[in-house]
Design a protein around this motif. Sequence first.
Motif, mmCIF file in Angstrom:
data_model
loop_
_atom_site.group_PDB
_atom_site.id
_atom_site.type_symbol
_atom_site.label_atom_id
_atom_site.label_comp_id
_atom_site.label_asym_id
_atom_site.label_seq_id
_atom_site.Cartn_x
_atom_site.Cartn_y
_atom_site.Cartn_z
ATOM 1 N N VAL A 9 10.226 2.953 -5.028
ATOM 2 C CA VAL A 9 10.924 4.060 -5.680
ATOM 3 C C VAL A 9 10.762 3.972 -7.195
ATOM 4 C CG1 VAL A 9 13.204 5.031 -6.173
ATOM 5 C CG2 VAL A 9 12.595 4.430 -3.828
ATOM 6 N N SER A 10 10.954 2.788 -7.742
ATOM 7 C CA SER A 10 10.857 2.605 -9.193
ATOM 8 C C SER A 10 9.457 2.899 -9.710
ATOM 9 C CB SER A 10 11.251 1.170 -9.575
ATOM 10 O OG SER A 10 12.595 0.902 -9.209
ATOM 11 N N ALA A 11 8.437 2.558 -8.909
ATOM 12 C CA ALA A 11 7.051 2.753 -9.336
ATOM 13 C C ALA A 11 6.583 4.192 -9.178
ATOM 14 C CB ALA A 11 6.137 1.820 -8.550
ATOM 15 N N THR A 12 7.035 4.855 -8.134
ATOM 16 C CA THR A 12 6.528 6.199 -7.841
ATOM 17 C C THR A 12 7.457 7.325 -8.258
ATOM 18 O OG1 THR A 12 7.454 6.164 -5.591
ATOM 19 C CG2 THR A 12 5.209 5.305 -5.876
ATOM 20 N N ALA A 13 8.748 7.054 -8.324
ATOM 21 C CA ALA A 13 9.720 8.079 -8.699
ATOM 22 C C ALA A 13 10.824 7.460 -9.551
ATOM 23 C CB ALA A 13 10.307 8.727 -7.447
ATOM 24 N N PRO A 14 10.493 7.026 -10.756
ATOM 25 C CA PRO A 14 11.487 6.332 -11.594
ATOM 26 C C PRO A 14 12.636 7.228 -12.043
ATOM 27 C CG PRO A 14 9.487 6.788 -12.843
ATOM 28 C CD PRO A 14 9.179 7.118 -11.419
ATOM 29 N N THR A 15 12.423 8.539 -12.018
ATOM 30 C CA THR A 15 13.480 9.474 -12.389
ATOM 31 C C THR A 15 13.518 10.623 -11.395
ATOM 32 O OG1 THR A 15 11.982 10.753 -13.818
ATOM 33 C CG2 THR A 15 13.222 8.947 -14.839
ATOM 34 N N GLU A 44 23.736 8.167 -7.748
ATOM 35 C CA GLU A 44 23.277 9.046 -8.827
ATOM 36 C C GLU A 44 22.066 9.880 -8.436
ATOM 37 O OE1 GLU A 44 21.376 8.699 -13.345
ATOM 38 O OE2 GLU A 44 22.223 6.929 -12.368
ATOM 39 N N ARG A 45 21.121 9.282 -7.686
ATOM 40 C CA ARG A 45 19.826 9.942 -7.486
ATOM 41 C C ARG A 45 19.514 10.308 -6.044
ATOM 42 N NH1 ARG A 45 15.101 6.667 -9.387
ATOM 43 N NH2 ARG A 45 14.106 8.665 -8.919
ATOM 44 N N VAL A 46 20.050 9.583 -5.074
ATOM 45 C CA VAL A 46 19.697 9.835 -3.675
ATOM 46 C C VAL A 46 20.575 10.962 -3.137
ATOM 47 C CG1 VAL A 46 19.554 8.876 -1.354
ATOM 48 C CG2 VAL A 46 18.915 7.472 -3.328
ATOM 49 N N LEU A 47 19.959 12.080 -2.782
ATOM 50 C CA LEU A 47 20.695 13.254 -2.322
ATOM 51 C C LEU A 47 20.582 13.446 -0.815
ATOM 52 C CD1 LEU A 47 19.906 15.806 -5.164
ATOM 53 C CD2 LEU A 47 21.738 14.123 -5.000
ATOM 54 N N THR A 86 11.474 14.142 -4.579
ATOM 55 C CA THR A 86 10.619 13.128 -3.966
ATOM 56 C C THR A 86 11.257 12.643 -2.670
ATOM 57 O OG1 THR A 86 9.781 12.377 -6.121
ATOM 58 C CG2 THR A 86 9.515 10.878 -4.254
ATOM 59 N N VAL A 87 10.465 12.588 -1.612
ATOM 60 C CA VAL A 87 10.942 12.111 -0.319
ATOM 61 C C VAL A 87 10.168 10.842 0.029
ATOM 62 C CG1 VAL A 87 11.359 12.686 2.096
ATOM 63 C CG2 VAL A 87 11.338 14.506 0.378
ATOM 64 N N ALA A 93 0.837 -1.200 0.000
ATOM 65 C CA ALA A 93 0.000 0.000 0.000
ATOM 66 C C ALA A 93 0.870 1.248 0.000
ATOM 67 C CB ALA A 93 -0.914 -0.006 1.221
ATOM 68 N N VAL A 94 0.548 2.195 -0.887
ATOM 69 C CA VAL A 94 1.332 3.425 -1.048
ATOM 70 C C VAL A 94 0.417 4.639 -0.968
ATOM 71 C CG1 VAL A 94 2.837 4.731 -2.612
ATOM 72 C CG2 VAL A 94 3.032 2.237 -2.486
ATOM 73 N N ARG A 95 0.902 5.694 -0.327
ATOM 74 C CA ARG A 95 0.203 6.983 -0.302
ATOM 75 C C ARG A 95 1.177 8.069 -0.750
ATOM 76 N NH1 ARG A 95 -5.429 6.954 0.409
ATOM 77 N NH2 ARG A 95 -5.967 5.151 1.704
ATOM 78 N N GLU A 96 0.656 9.069 -1.449
ATOM 79 C CA GLU A 96 1.488 10.172 -1.921
ATOM 80 C C GLU A 96 0.865 11.511 -1.560
ATOM 81 O OE1 GLU A 96 2.939 9.866 -6.014
ATOM 82 O OE2 GLU A 96 2.139 7.817 -6.059
ATOM 83 N N ALA A 97 1.694 12.443 -1.126
ATOM 84 C CA ALA A 97 1.254 13.795 -0.808
ATOM 85 C C ALA A 97 2.144 14.775 -1.545
ATOM 86 C CB ALA A 97 1.331 14.042 0.695
ATOM 87 N N GLY A 98 1.543 15.745 -2.219
ATOM 88 C CA GLY A 98 2.320 16.707 -2.987
ATOM 89 C C GLY A 98 2.152 16.481 -4.473
ATOM 90 N N PRO A 99 2.491 17.473 -5.267
ATOM 91 C CA PRO A 99 2.297 17.371 -6.720
ATOM 92 C C PRO A 99 3.149 16.285 -7.350
ATOM 93 C CG PRO A 99 3.582 19.331 -6.159
ATOM 94 C CD PRO A 99 3.069 18.780 -4.875
ATOM 95 N N THR A 100 2.603 15.636 -8.341
ATOM 96 C CA THR A 100 3.316 14.542 -9.007
ATOM 97 C C THR A 100 4.536 15.036 -9.767
ATOM 98 O OG1 THR A 100 1.836 14.752 -10.918
ATOM 99 C CG2 THR A 100 1.231 13.143 -9.228
ATOM 100 N N ASP A 101 4.544 16.331 -10.114
ATOM 101 C CA ASP A 101 5.684 16.873 -10.858
ATOM 102 C C ASP A 101 6.630 17.668 -9.964
ATOM 103 O OD1 ASP A 101 3.984 18.952 -10.339
ATOM 104 O OD2 ASP A 101 4.086 19.832 -12.344
ATOM 105 N N ALA A 102 6.576 17.456 -8.658
ATOM 106 C CA ALA A 102 7.480 18.152 -7.740
ATOM 107 C C ALA A 102 8.924 17.811 -8.077
ATOM 108 C CB ALA A 102 7.172 17.767 -6.296
ATOM 109 N N PRO A 103 9.838 18.757 -7.944
ATOM 110 C CA PRO A 103 11.234 18.496 -8.322
ATOM 111 C C PRO A 103 11.954 17.499 -7.418
ATOM 112 C CG PRO A 103 11.005 20.671 -7.320
ATOM 113 C CD PRO A 103 9.628 20.164 -7.554
#
Length: 446
Positions: free
Chosen positions: A188-194, A222-225, A125-126, A113-123
């Motif tokens: 991560v791959s499903a919700t924030a692939p890039t 590469e991606r985790v800041l 992802t946390v 089960a996954v929940r998301e808060a915030g715009p899908t195009d936010a720069p």
Amino acid sequence: MSQKDDTTRRGSGRPQLRLPRRPSRSPAEPPVEVRSPQLVGGAPGDAETVAEEIRTPGGLAAGLSALGAATIGSVSTLLPGRRAKDPWAGEDMWELGVDRGSMVTASDGVPLAVREAGPTDAPMTVVFAHGYTLSMDSWHFQRRHLQQRFGSEIRMVFYDQRGHGLSSKSSRANSTIAQIARDLDTVVSATAPTGPIVVIGHSMGGMAVMGYAARHSATVRERVLGVGLVSTAMAELSEAGLGAVLGNRTVARIAGLAGRTPGVFTSGRKAFGAIISPFIYGGSFGDPAKMSPTVARFVDKLIASTDVLTIANFFETLTQHDETAAIPVLRDVRTTVLCGDRDLLTPLDRSVDIAEELPDAEFVVVPGCGHMVMLEEPAYVSEVLGDLVADAIIEWRARTQGPADRSPSTDSSPAGDGSASPDSDPASDGSASPGSSPSTGHSKAS
């Protein structure tokens, strides 16, 4: 402050002391931030106490005696007639359930089960990973505080670990840290692939984050800041805290029996559940007598709603896991290690172990708090994790924008309605005005 100035300050060898504005609803002392082995900040008494606890002896006797005492002392927090100040009376602790929901299929077919808060195009992802016997709802306050601080700058992703919350049950064979690390990768791959991400884990969720870093090092570099490790351990949990209880032979036998004959145990908190659940609850808070009854009952409900078979299935991996392979990877990532000095489930010395291996990591100790530090002192924890996210945003801007645009503007702060203006500074501590402070973001008057 420019990125260069911030980097110089952080690498100067002097611990960064961050004292968030004290929330009027919070009773505990300010957090103490340390750079192992030094302790900086806080009242003298707190520093002395933390110094004494920094290497608490582990082992079964110590674990059982401390947890036993805490368990007995915490019973009163659940009494219906308990009269205590409750700053969170009337709080809807299940607010996260209104966010966008979906199901993600794990590598072995288990729906998560996954929940998301915030715009899908936010720069940015946390992603948040919760702990053993809890659910994504345990991040209730951080969801609110970070949304108020960053607005449309971030999208937050929460999910229930397999066998927890609304996710489906897992086989015993796949109830391992290795598998929940793969689950994190799947989410991560499903919700924030890039795009850039920050991953934050509490307790078993922190172990999943470390497992993810060890197994997906290229992606992480590469991606985790930013990485947040809250009340967790990289190895050797069997020697102290909850692991000392789980290491007891009697408990191990009951856990094994529960795994082989689950039908005997699944009707309520019987046998294994009746033994282990009170210990988990008893070790949840630094001072149960001072805990908000609302939050205390919320945590008890989370633990009680976790299927006994799930508790038993994760038994072995919690006592035997070893995620030290993540250390070389995390040395290249901005990392925050945070723990309460009264954590009896993953004791403070386990966080010290991680901090010693990550000399550039930020290490924050919150005096007076136990294992549920993010629920005990939500404003402080949100402040520290928010700074982690802010640093990640600054780093991402540095990578993608020109040198002249690397430092975010400091001319404005997040709007009082929780939305960040395009020119707002994510690195701001959010305390410029009462309306923007995480501690005052609650809908009720302080």
